[in-house]
Design a protein around this motif. Structure first.
Motif, mmCIF file in Angstrom:
data_model
loop_
_atom_site.group_PDB
_atom_site.id
_atom_site.type_symbol
_atom_site.label_atom_id
_atom_site.label_comp_id
_atom_site.label_asym_id
_atom_site.label_seq_id
_atom_site.Cartn_x
_atom_site.Cartn_y
_atom_site.Cartn_z
ATOM 1 N N UNK A 145 0.562 -1.217 0.187
ATOM 2 C CA UNK A 145 0.198 0.025 -0.100
ATOM 3 C C UNK A 145 0.953 1.296 0.294
ATOM 4 N N UNK A 146 0.425 2.286 0.328
ATOM 5 C CA UNK A 146 1.482 3.458 0.206
ATOM 6 C C UNK A 146 0.046 4.799 1.407
ATOM 7 N N UNK A 147 1.437 5.959 1.847
ATOM 8 C CA UNK A 147 0.695 6.609 2.684
ATOM 9 C C UNK A 147 0.334 7.752 2.442
ATOM 10 N N UNK A 148 -0.817 8.486 2.274
ATOM 11 C CA UNK A 148 -0.836 9.970 1.686
ATOM 12 C C UNK A 148 -0.405 11.308 2.307
ATOM 13 N N UNK A 149 0.533 12.505 2.288
ATOM 14 C CA UNK A 149 0.767 13.430 2.703
ATOM 15 C C UNK A 149 -0.363 14.551 1.119
ATOM 16 N N UNK A 150 -1.059 15.255 2.434
ATOM 17 C CA UNK A 150 -2.483 16.240 1.981
ATOM 18 C C UNK A 150 -1.422 18.034 2.818
ATOM 19 N N UNK A 151 -1.031 18.336 1.423
ATOM 20 C CA UNK A 151 -1.400 19.817 1.927
ATOM 21 C C UNK A 151 -2.477 20.894 1.322
ATOM 22 N N UNK A 152 -3.344 21.275 2.736
ATOM 23 C CA UNK A 152 -3.875 22.325 1.470
ATOM 24 C C UNK A 152 -3.823 23.873 1.910
ATOM 25 N N UNK A 153 -3.778 25.027 1.917
ATOM 26 C CA UNK A 153 -4.350 26.232 2.460
ATOM 27 C C UNK A 153 -4.600 26.672 3.476
ATOM 28 N N UNK A 154 -3.660 27.436 4.272
ATOM 29 C CA UNK A 154 -4.674 27.493 5.615
ATOM 30 C C UNK A 154 -4.720 26.126 6.614
ATOM 31 N N UNK A 155 -4.128 24.739 6.758
ATOM 32 C CA UNK A 155 -4.081 24.113 7.318
ATOM 33 C C UNK A 155 -3.060 23.662 7.654
ATOM 34 N N UNK A 156 -3.057 22.629 8.690
ATOM 35 C CA UNK A 156 -1.508 21.852 9.066
ATOM 36 C C UNK A 156 -0.876 20.821 7.777
ATOM 37 N N UNK A 157 -0.053 20.373 7.772
ATOM 38 C CA UNK A 157 0.509 19.599 6.476
ATOM 39 C C UNK A 157 0.024 18.245 7.350
ATOM 40 N N UNK A 158 -0.917 17.160 6.677
ATOM 41 C CA UNK A 158 -0.514 16.086 7.062
ATOM 42 C C UNK A 158 -0.371 15.007 6.365
ATOM 43 N N UNK A 159 0.386 14.044 7.365
ATOM 44 C CA UNK A 159 0.683 12.302 6.330
ATOM 45 C C UNK A 159 -0.095 11.879 7.279
#
Length: 259
Positions: A145-159
């Motif tokens: 499988x995989x993990x995900x790294x999410x970056x959204x404006x105005x939000x903390x980056x999430x792994x």
């Protein structure tokens, strides 16, 4: 950003208008088979869903799947498939899992083939990080499988680490990107032979020391092959001096994160 721990690896991430369900296991207690052949063959899951689950599921807008093949019902079980299919919730997944999920009648939105590069996602970006779900012979039998790294404006980056042990790939990723919030599996899952197939206490402590941000530990006290308990991890975190950055939520607990 808010993250609600549901059970095991199942969480709901609230980002702006979106509610993202991750790796849903929705079966009732004892509805699924044991995960060991010898010793105490306890059925799964070993606890029920929190009482608040039906209400919070009504707000879900999307779903993320880290892995689902080779019998990994603790990340997508039959009850969850029916729930997603009946509501046609958009399901984001890796290109590898897309054909399998499409056969289940799910409303898949697979990431492009160049999925290791950032891709547009709900007004921000998402990319995948390779998981290693065990080594040696047991690793050859697993779905990584995989993990995900999410970056959204105005939000903390999430792994979202997915089911993985701590590898050089993950160390390098964390050191380079320094995600502000990370959700990692901490149950030290084992089968009847072989080493751990996800992080346990020592690797969670090491992972937390790699980064400056907050670490959320889950995948504990819900399936029968995970021996690590919340109190044991909390004690280790305090002894290591990382307890201020290590969150160990109870099932149903909601955590809020800001810059």
């Amino acid at each position: 950003m808010k993250i609600q721990q549901i059970r095991n690896a199942t969480i709901i991430v609230e980002i702006g208008l979106y509610r993202i369900l991750v790796d849903p296991m929705m079966a009732r207690k004892d509805a699924l088979p044991p995960l060991r052949l010898f010793g105490a063959r306890q059925r799964n899951p070993i606890v029920e869903l929190p009482d608040s689950t039906p209400a919070v599921l009504n707000a879900v807008t999307h779903c993320l799947i880290t892995h689902c093949q080779k019998g990994h019902f603790d990340h997508l079980d039959r009850a969850a498939k029916k729930w997603l299919r009946d509501r046609q919730i958009p399901v984001i997944c890796s290109p590898h899992d897309a054909p399998h999920l499409a056969k289940q009648g799910l409303n898949i939105q697979p990431l492009p083939e160049n999925h290791e590069q950032p891709n547009l996602f709900l007004g921000g970006t998402i990319r995948t990080i390779k998981c290693t779900h065990g080594k040696g012979l047991i690793g050859k039998l697993m779905e990584h499988g995989v993990g995900y790294f999410i970056e959204m404006p105005g939000e903390p980056s999430l792994y979202l680490a997915g089911d993985t042990i701590l590898t050089p790939t993950i160390r390098d990723f964390v050191l380079h990107h320094q995600p502000q919030v990370s959700v990692v599996p901490a149950g030290g899952a084992q089968f009847d032979f072989g080493d751990d197939i996800i992080m346990g206490i020592d690797e969670v402590v090491e992972f937390t020391r790699l980064k400056r941000g907050t670490v959320v530990a889950n995948h504990m006290e819900a399936v029968s092959h995970c021996p690590v308990t919340r109190p044991a991890l909390a004690k280790a975190g305090k002894l290591a001096g990382i307890d201020q950055r290590l969150r160990i939520p109870a099932d149903g607990e909601i955590m809020e994160f800001t810059f």
